[in-house]
Every structure is written in C-alpha cells, then in structure tokens.
Design an enzyme around this catalytic site. Structure first.
Site, PDB file in Angstrom:
ATOM      1  N   GLU A 207       0.799  -1.152  -0.049  1.00 35.08           N
ATOM      2  CA  GLU A 207      -0.068   0.063   0.035  1.00 35.08           C
ATOM      3  C   GLU A 207       1.330   1.190  -0.158  1.00 35.08           C
ATOM      4  O   GLU A 207       0.143   2.806  -0.577  1.00 35.08           O
ATOM      5  CB  GLU A 207      -1.424   0.006   0.684  1.00 35.08           C
ATOM      6  CG  GLU A 207      -2.363  -1.064   0.670  1.00 35.08           C
ATOM      7  CD  GLU A 207      -2.025  -2.058   1.792  1.00 35.08           C
ATOM      8  OE1 GLU A 207      -0.438  -2.617   1.547  1.00 35.08           O
ATOM      9  OE2 GLU A 207      -2.971  -3.481   1.588  1.00 35.08           O
TER      10      GLU A 207
ATOM     11  N   PHE B 273     -11.677  -7.391  14.583  1.00 34.30           N
ATOM     12  CA  PHE B 273     -10.200  -7.548  13.453  1.00 34.30           C
ATOM     13  C   PHE B 273     -10.306  -6.194  11.655  1.00 34.30           C
ATOM     14  O   PHE B 273     -10.568  -5.923  11.407  1.00 34.30           O
ATOM     15  CB  PHE B 273     -10.919  -8.654  12.573  1.00 34.30           C
ATOM     16  CG  PHE B 273     -10.076  -9.126  11.314  1.00 34.30           C
ATOM     17  CD1 PHE B 273      -8.782  -9.778  11.455  1.00 34.30           C
ATOM     18  CD2 PHE B 273     -10.138  -9.290   9.880  1.00 34.30           C
ATOM     19  CE1 PHE B 273      -7.451 -10.376  10.951  1.00 34.30           C
ATOM     20  CE2 PHE B 273      -9.675 -10.285   9.273  1.00 34.30           C
ATOM     21  CZ  PHE B 273      -8.724  -9.952   9.994  1.00 34.30           C
ATOM     22  N   GLN B 274      -8.566  -6.356  11.804  1.00 34.91           N
ATOM     23  CA  GLN B 274      -8.575  -5.236  11.240  1.00 34.91           C
ATOM     24  C   GLN B 274      -8.762  -3.856  11.029  1.00 34.91           C
ATOM     25  O   GLN B 274      -8.990  -3.045  10.602  1.00 34.91           O
ATOM     26  CB  GLN B 274      -8.456  -5.587  10.176  1.00 34.91           C
ATOM     27  CG  GLN B 274      -7.439  -6.867   9.775  1.00 34.91           C
ATOM     28  CD  GLN B 274      -7.749  -7.431   8.212  1.00 34.91           C
ATOM     29  OE1 GLN B 274      -8.153  -6.711   7.360  1.00 34.91           O
ATOM     30  NE2 GLN B 274      -6.026  -7.219   7.650  1.00 34.91           N
TER      31      GLN B 274
ATOM     32  N   LYS C  72     -17.386  -0.419   6.153  1.00 32.51           N
ATOM     33  CA  LYS C  72     -17.911  -0.990   5.414  1.00 32.51           C
ATOM     34  C   LYS C  72     -19.683  -1.123   4.942  1.00 32.51           C
ATOM     35  O   LYS C  72     -20.134  -1.714   3.967  1.00 32.51           O
ATOM     36  CB  LYS C  72     -17.606  -2.989   5.849  1.00 32.51           C
ATOM     37  CG  LYS C  72     -17.721  -3.678   4.465  1.00 32.51           C
ATOM     38  CD  LYS C  72     -17.579  -5.009   4.982  1.00 32.51           C
ATOM     39  CE  LYS C  72     -17.542  -5.941   4.092  1.00 32.51           C
ATOM     40  NZ  LYS C  72     -17.154  -7.703   4.469  1.00 32.51           N
TER      41      LYS C  72
ATOM     42  N   MET D 253      23.948   7.805   0.889  1.00 35.10           N
ATOM     43  CA  MET D 253      24.308   8.790   2.056  1.00 35.10           C
ATOM     44  C   MET D 253      24.866   9.120   3.765  1.00 35.10           C
ATOM     45  O   MET D 253      25.438  10.371   3.656  1.00 35.10           O
ATOM     46  CB  MET D 253      22.938   9.840   1.907  1.00 35.10           C
ATOM     47  CG  MET D 253      23.058  11.170   2.066  1.00 35.10           C
ATOM     48  SD  MET D 253      24.286  12.113   1.112  1.00 35.10           S
ATOM     49  CE  MET D 253      23.172  13.092   0.063  1.00 35.10           C
TER      50      MET D 253
HETATM   51  C1  LIG Z   1      12.696   5.176   4.578  1.00 35.89           C
HETATM   52  C2  LIG Z   1      14.111   5.855   4.858  1.00 35.89           C
HETATM   53  N1  LIG Z   1      15.029   5.429   5.919  1.00 35.89           N
HETATM   54  C3  LIG Z   1      16.583   5.426   6.154  1.00 35.89           C
HETATM   55  C4  LIG Z   1      16.912   6.713   5.398  1.00 35.89           C
HETATM   56  C5  LIG Z   1      17.553   7.126   5.562  1.00 35.89           C
HETATM   57  N2  LIG Z   1      18.858   7.292   4.586  1.00 35.89           N
HETATM   58  C6  LIG Z   1      18.341   9.189   4.209  1.00 35.89           C
HETATM   59  S1  LIG Z   1      19.696   8.313   2.306  1.00 35.89           S
HETATM   60  C7  LIG Z   1      20.334   6.449   2.824  1.00 35.89           C
HETATM   61  C8  LIG Z   1      20.892   6.316   2.228  1.00 35.89           C
HETATM   62  C9  LIG Z   1      20.390   5.756   0.962  1.00 35.89           C
HETATM   63  O1  LIG Z   1      21.110   4.337   0.185  1.00 35.89           O
HETATM   64  P1  LIG Z   1      21.152   3.763  -0.973  1.00 35.89           P
HETATM   65  O2  LIG Z   1      19.547   3.557  -1.569  1.00 35.89           O
HETATM   66  O3  LIG Z   1      21.810   3.601  -1.753  1.00 35.89           O
HETATM   67  O4  LIG Z   1      21.643   5.147  -2.123  1.00 35.89           O
HETATM   68  P2  LIG Z   1      22.644   6.106  -2.301  1.00 35.89           P
HETATM   69  O5  LIG Z   1      23.218   7.395  -1.093  1.00 35.89           O
HETATM   70  O6  LIG Z   1      23.898   5.394  -2.148  1.00 35.89           O
HETATM   71  O7  LIG Z   1      23.006   6.583  -3.687  1.00 35.89           O
HETATM   72  C10 LIG Z   1      19.571   6.598   4.166  1.00 35.89           C
HETATM   73  C11 LIG Z   1      19.142   4.943   4.770  1.00 35.89           C
HETATM   74  C12 LIG Z   1      15.038   7.070   4.569  1.00 35.89           C
HETATM   75  N3  LIG Z   1      15.955   8.497   3.863  1.00 35.89           N
HETATM   76  N4  LIG Z   1      14.434   6.995   4.401  1.00 35.89           N
END
Ligand SMILES: Cc1ncc(C[n+]2csc(CCOP(=O)(O)OP(=O)(O)O)c2C)c(N)n1
Ligand SMILES: [Mg+2]
Lengths: 577, 183
Positions: free
Chosen positions: A51, A113-114, A163, A481
């Site tokens: 979702e 439920f749900q 529902k 990042m």
């Molecule tokens: C749902 C979620 N969890 C954690 C983060 C924190 N976060 C920001 S950038 C990142 C790394 C992303 O890694 P990747 O998808 O490999 O992209 P890259 O930075 O390597 O290009 C994380 C964990 C986020 N932005 N969103």
C-alpha cells in the site's frame, strides 16, 4: 434525478465524475464491495504490491500531470501502510486522495478484526481527512476531498469509509456545489504589495529569484520565465522546483542548498533582494538561518499564509497564487518602464558578472574515470539520453543529489522526487504512477541500491503491466548518503551502511520476465543505457559505481550556506573495518 | 508567553482532535482549553491558552486558520477582551476557622455550593490570576482540592466573520449519465 445504488457504486460514480481514470490500490476484507463494482468498470485499477507504493504511485501520477492521484487500501494494516506516502505528499504539497475501508460502523471502537483508528492516525498525515459512517455523507465527502486536495496549497486527503456504507443502498444525488465555509484560499495577491514588490525589484542591484515547488504546483512556468526575462533576474530552482525554469535557460544558475552549487549559494549570501516564489525557506536550502542571505530584503509569494513569516520575515509578503501574482507583476513591469539609471545598470551587470565568475570558479563536478564508473558520469549519460525531456523519478540519497545537480529538465513535471520527507522506496513506485499517467514519455527510475531493495516487490507491478520504465540502479554498495556523513562527521566509522549480497540484476529481472544487466566499466555505460532505452519493455540496469564518492559541494548541517565544503579534504576515504 | 486564542469551529467529528493535534504537532504547550457549543448548534467556540514564544504567536493563529473546520481564529492576547475562569475548591479545616474562610471567600466573590461539618465546597469565577490568589489563600486555611475550568474569553469588539461561499464543482456537471445498479 436520483438513482438507487450501493455505496460502493456511488463511490465509483463520484470518482468517475472527478475524472479519475486510474486507481492504485490493494484490496481487503472491508473494501470487497468496492472491488466488486470495480470489476466491470472503465476506471483502471492497478494492483501494487504494497500500500505504501500505492500512495507513492498516486503521487507519481499527480506529480507528472498536476491532476489528483488516487490510491486505495483496506482497513487496519492497509490504511497504516499508506501513511508514509501520505506524509510524503503533505510535505511536498502533492494532491492525492486516499480511499480506505473501515470496519462496519457498529464495530468501531471494539478492536474489531483489522480495525485501526485511521481517522486519528492520518489526522497529521493529511491536509484533511473524512470518516464516512452514513451513506448520505459519502458523495459530499468524496467531492470535497478532491476539491481540498487540488485547491489552494495542494495536499493529500483521506476518505475512510465504513463497510456498511459501501454495502448500503441509497439514492445518489450528484453533488453540484461544495460548501466549506472555513476553507480559505487566497489567490489574488494584494495589489499594493505587488506594486511594492515591483518597485523593490526595479531598485535592486543584486536580485535573486528563489523559485520552488509552488511554481510547478501553480503551473506558473511561463509566467516565471517572462518574469525573469523581463527583469533579467538570476534564478535558482530548489530541489522541488527543478524544471520550473528550464535548466538551459540563461538566467538559471542551478539548485541551491546543502548540495547546491557554489554559485547558487554564493548568490544567496551576496544578493540584496530575494524574490521567493512558492518556496518555504527549508532548512536544507537556508543552512544556518542567522547567516542566510544577511543583506537581502525579501519578497515572499505563497498561497499558504502560514508559510509567510514562518522562517524568515519578508519585507513584502504576498499571499496568493504565484501564477496570478507573477502575471500581475509582469503586467506592471511591462506598463511602467523605469527611467534609465546608469548606476543601477552597471550594478546589475557587475552582479551577473560575479555570478558567472562563481560558476566558473567552482562548477559542479562532472568527474569521470577510465577504470570505474563515477556516479556523476552516470548522471551525465542519463542527461545526454534525456536531453531535458524524459521523466526522471528518483529515490533518496546520494544519487538523488547528483541527479538534481547534473540532469537537465527542460520543463516542469519531469523531475519527480521525495523532497520534504526524503522517503526511500519512493523512486520506483513513483515511476509506475508517472508511466501510467504519461505512457508517451520515456521514464527513468533512478534508484540507489538501498532504496531499490525497499521497492523490489513493485517489479511485479512493472512486469504485470508491461511498463517500459528504465530502472537505473546507482549501485555504490552502500547506503551512500549515510555512509558519506559517517565518513565526514563520524571518523569514517561505517556503521550499518554496507549493502552486500545485492541480487544479480539480470536474474532478478528475468525472474519477472524482463531484461536486466549489470555493468561496472565506464566504456559500457553509454551503450548499456542506450540499450535500455531502445528496449520496448521494462529494463533493469544495475550500474556499479565507485563506492566512496561523496556529494559536493556540501553545507554541513547547521553550517552557513556560503561555508561549503567543495571537495574531499584528503584522498578518497577507505572504510575503517 | 501565554497566548489566548479564540476559535470558532464547525461542530464536526474530529474537530477538537484536529486543534489539539495541530498544537502538539507544532510544539505548542496547551495551558488550558475549553470548548462548548455556540448559539448556532453547528458551531463550537473554543478558548485556548498556549505557552509559545512571542515570535510564534502569528504562526499559531495562521496554522489554526488553515484547519478546514476552523471558521475563525483570533488572538485575544493583546486585544480588548474579558477573560474568566471558574474554580471549584473543596476545603477541610478546623471548626474555629469556618467563619474566617467564609469571609475570605466573600472577598473573592465566592459562593459556597456545599457545606458539611468538615468544611465547604466553594465556587469562584474571575480572572485566572485572581483565582491563583484565591487558591493560595484557601490553602493557608486547610486541606484543599481544586478543579479549574480553564480560561474562557470573549473579545469586546466583534471581528467580522468572513466565510467562504459555496463553489460549484465540475464534478456535479458530469457529462455521463448515472448508471443504475439495482432495479
Ligand atoms: C525510509 C527511509 N529510511 C532511512 C532513510 C535515511 N537515509 C537517507 S539516504 C539513505 C541511504 C540511501 O542509500 P541508497 O538507496 O543506496 O542511495 P545512495 O545514497 O547510496 O545513493 C538513508 C538510509 C530515509 N531517507 N528513508
Ligand atoms: Mg547506495
């Protein structure tokens, strides 16, 4: 005239009348009556695999068209799964309507439920939400939801329907008017303030246009272009505003902010006037607020009165639809030519000269290597194939920042990314929504190896619908990042950021019945991307890039925007394992 | 600082939750909140006292005004307004101070609403600060229990209520006929 029909049919009727042609959703117990009427209806239902992705896909649809995107989920876990997508839409002001099923009215409050308190949970995730417990309220709620989502500052609206309402029989009376006495939308802009703005712009020696997502939402690109051309104003587009002014436009500097260009950030720090258009002075743009644009007066145009003065008190506040306000400003400046002023003309010329100088001193890095694929090289190649015309949906991380820096967008609604919330897992489902909305367009879904692994289930949706999306994984083997921050600010102690065991992309794609490939040599890049684009169906291209590249320039968190780190302090970092 | 806000809102399910949710979400501390129906039973009047930074006062009002069920949000902190609160105090004290307590209550315009051999229940309305004093005085005479209503406020000048007129929807003028599902 009114007709007897079920609540589910009535809901569908309302959606059809709102011009909905596509719903992204996932069925369940309480939405069964709705799915039954969908069975032989012309509205297309796209079965996503989670979702959250229904909400992201609805956003992708909305972001590339400006129309309201629609998603649908069942009660309980279905509804709670939507929440990230709703908050994401809220922070980026994207119009979507979410329809959720709720347990029968009689059971509400019994821990049935749900059962989940969807109305309560999504209060803070939406611009507004409705809980419909009586059939006679259904039509108005749905039409109001669309109206609220799309008008004023757009945003997500949720309609939770029990529902028994879906199952009940009632008379459908077309809703012809919407009465929301407390819903104030200010569109025109105060004429006196607009005059003052025109005055300030004419007097400014070092003006800067700071244009954002509001320009895209308002469909104000043409007005923006006329505005900056007429007054010859240097312009930055925020992450949400890319494409608002074409990247190739001579007045465009680039994106400002934490990973903005040197020239854009220096322009902020040295300008004497900011013309802020549909922006919210986000901390990722301003850096340390006390040091942000210290010499500048501010004209702030926004349709949301609460944005004005929220972060920075403007000298000229204008609450209004930025499209109409710009049109008025353009009219004013075309009617009233200022007397020639040599000093001012010289100052403006010097300002432009300074900005060009900054651009030359520290251009955005487009480094390439003979042995490895640099992330920037990948972005340049995507840019070459796009030519400013393709839709690029991005996930969140380093790849997103390099893409924003280096891929050009010739028009609005091509660049699709999660700006405010920064939700990983956004890129692929957003591409699904975008491709449904724009089957004519080349859609790149640019994802990191981390975010992609949050979206892998949606390969099923891509395959089932034969969507010719070009999924490009910028695979650096890390949560890049976060790794960058650990390298720069935590002594390179790389904690929980390594992504090993990435699946074989060719086999993964093949498992879903389409083509995939992994490359890691720079000389393979151009042809591999071309092959992906030539492929009539979906394509999964896994591009292994150098693992330890950092995104520059970078304004460290809490730093002043002109105190950028422009490049690596020492030779590229190595993991301290 | 304490900010007094008067809200006029539609009496719809969830309206109260939206207001309290907004205030907590944006980090404003609610000191007190009262709500009741107005002359028009479809509307409620809410008086909220929040503790906010002076620079955030406008922002609170603007955010409240953005709520779709809110018809009007007014800042009464510095405008001419009457602010009143009700306090109920139950006091237990020795027999010999009964008359002194009654006298003190009178000074604050208090009314005894219940009396027993052990003590009184006293009701006082007034300015919230006056009530603080009253409570302090009562405490000096015995063991007390206190319930306060929270501040209620009304502006002395009426502010024009600007309501949005109905809008026509394009949806209402749909070109397609309504299909009938059941006979
Ligand atoms: C749902 C979620 N969890 C954690 C983060 C924190 N976060 C920001 S950038 C990142 C790394 C992303 O890694 P990747 O998808 O490999 O992209 P890259 O930075 O390597 O290009 C994380 C964990 C986020 N932005 N969103
Ligand atoms: Mg990565």
């Amino acid at each position: 005239m009114s007709t007897l029909m079920s609540g589910a049919r009535m809901l569908l009727e309302c959606l059809a009348r709102e011009g909905v042609d596509c719903i992204f959703g996932y069925p369940g117990g309480v939405t069964l009556p709705f799915y039954d009427v969908l069975y032989d209806h012309h509205i297309r239902h796209v079965l996503v695999r989670h979702e959250e992705n229904a909400a992201f896909a609805a956003q992708g649809y909305a972001r590339v068209t400006g129309k309201v995107g629609v998603c649908c989920a069942t009660s309980g876990p279905g509804a709670t799964n939507l929440t990230t997508g709703l908050v994401d839409a809220l922070l980026d002001s994207i119009p979507i309507v979410a329809i959720t099923g709720q347990v029968p009215t009689k059971l509400i409050g019994s821990d049935a439920f749900q059962e989940a308190d969807t109305f309560g949970i999504t209060r803070s995730c939406t611009k507004h939400n409705f809980l419909v417990k009586r059939l006679e309220d259904l039509g108005a709620a749905v039409h109001e939801a669309f109206y609220i989502a799309a008008s004023g500052r757009p945003g997500p609206v949720l309609v939770d329907i029990t529902k028994d309402v879906l199952q009940g029989q009632g008379h459908y009376q077309p809703v012809t008017s919407i009465h929301l006495p407390g819903y104030k939308v200010f569109t025109e802009g105060h004429t006196g303030q607009i005059r003052r703005a025109a005055q300030l712009i004419q007097e400014s020696e070092r003006p800067l246009v700071y244009s954002g997502g509001g320009i895209i939402a308002a469909g104000a690109s043409a007005e923006l272009r006329e505005f900056v051309e007429r007054n010859d104003l240097p312009t930055v587009n925020t992450l949400m505003g890319l494409g608002g002014l074409p990247s190739e436009h001579p007045n465009f500097i680039s994106m400002p902010g934490m990973h903005g260009s040197y020239a854009a950030n220096m322009a902020f720090s040295n300008c004497d006037l900011i013309v802020a258009l549909g922006v919210r002075f986000d901390d990722r743009v301003t850096g340390r607020l006390a040091a942000f644009a210290p010499h500048a007066k501010v004209i702030h145009v926004d349709i949301d009165p609460a944005e004005i003065g929220k972060i920075r008190n403007p000298d000229v506040p204008i609450v209004g639809d930025v499209k109409r306000v710009l049109a008025k400003l353009n009219k004013l400046t075309s009617e009233e030519k200022p007397a020639p002023n040599e000093k001012l003309t010289a100052a403006r010329r010097a300002w432009w000269h300074q900005i060009r100088q900054w651009k030359l001193e520290h251009p955005l890095q487009v480094s390439t290597s003979d042995t490895e694929i640099k992330p920037q090289h990948l972005m340049s190649e995507i840019d070459r194939l796009s030519g400013g015309r393709a839709i690029v949906t991005s996930d969140v991380g380093q790849h997103q920042m390099w893409a924003a820096q280096l891929i050009r967008f010739g028009e609005p609604r091509l660049w699709v990314n999660s700006g405010g919330l920064g939700s990983m897992g956004f890129g692929l489902p957003a591409a699904i929504g975008a491709q449904f909305a724009r089957p004519d367009k080349l859609v790149f879904s640019l994802v990191g190896d981390g975010g992609f692994q949050m979206s892998i289930p949606e390969l099923g949706t891509v395959a089932s619908n034969g969507l010719p999306i070009k999924i490009i994984i910028m695979n650096n083997g890390y949560l890049g990042m976060v790794r960058q921050w650990q390298t720069l600010f935590y002594n390179n102690r790389l904690s929980a950021v390594e992504l090993d065991n990435f699946p074989d992309a060719e086999k993964l794609a093949a498992a879903y019945g389409f083509k995939g490939k992994t490359i890691d040599k720079p000389w393979e890049l151009a042809s591999a991307l071309e092959e992906a684009v030539r492929e009539p169906g979906p394509y999964l291209l896994n591009v292994k890039v150098t693992p330890f590249e950092n995104v520059y320039p970078m304004v460290p968190a809490g730093g002043a925007i002109n105190e950028m780190v422009l490049g690596p302090p020492q030779p590229a970092a190595v993991p301290a394992k | 600082m304490l900010q007094i806000i008067s809200l006029l809102l539609e009496n719809k399910p969830g309206a109260l939750m939206r207001v309290t949710g907004l205030l907590t979400q944006r980090g404003y501390n609610i000191e007190s909140l009262t709500v009741a129906r107005t002359l028009d039973p479809e509307l409620s009047r809410m008086t909220i006292v929040v503790d906010v930074d002076a620079s955030q006062r406008q922002q609170v009002i603007k955010q409240a005004n953005k709520l779709i069920n809110v018809l009007q949000a007014t800042d009464l902190t510095e405008t001419p307004a009457v602010v009143r609160e009700l306090v109920l105090v139950r006091i237990k004290m020795p027999q010999e101070t009964r008359t002194t307590v009654l006298k003190e209550a009178e000074i604050f315009g208090g009314r005894v609403v219940d009396s027993s051999t052990e003590g009184f229940a006293i009701e006082v309305t007034g300015d919230p600060e006056k009530l603080d004093e009253f409570v302090d005085v009562m405490r000096s005479y015995g063991e007390i229990d206190v319930t306060r209503s929270g501040a209620l406020a009304i502006a002395l000048d009426s502010k024009k209520l600007r309501l949005q007129p109905p809008v026509l929807t394009s949806a209402g003028q749909a070109s397609r006929p309504v299909p009938s599902e059941t006979a």
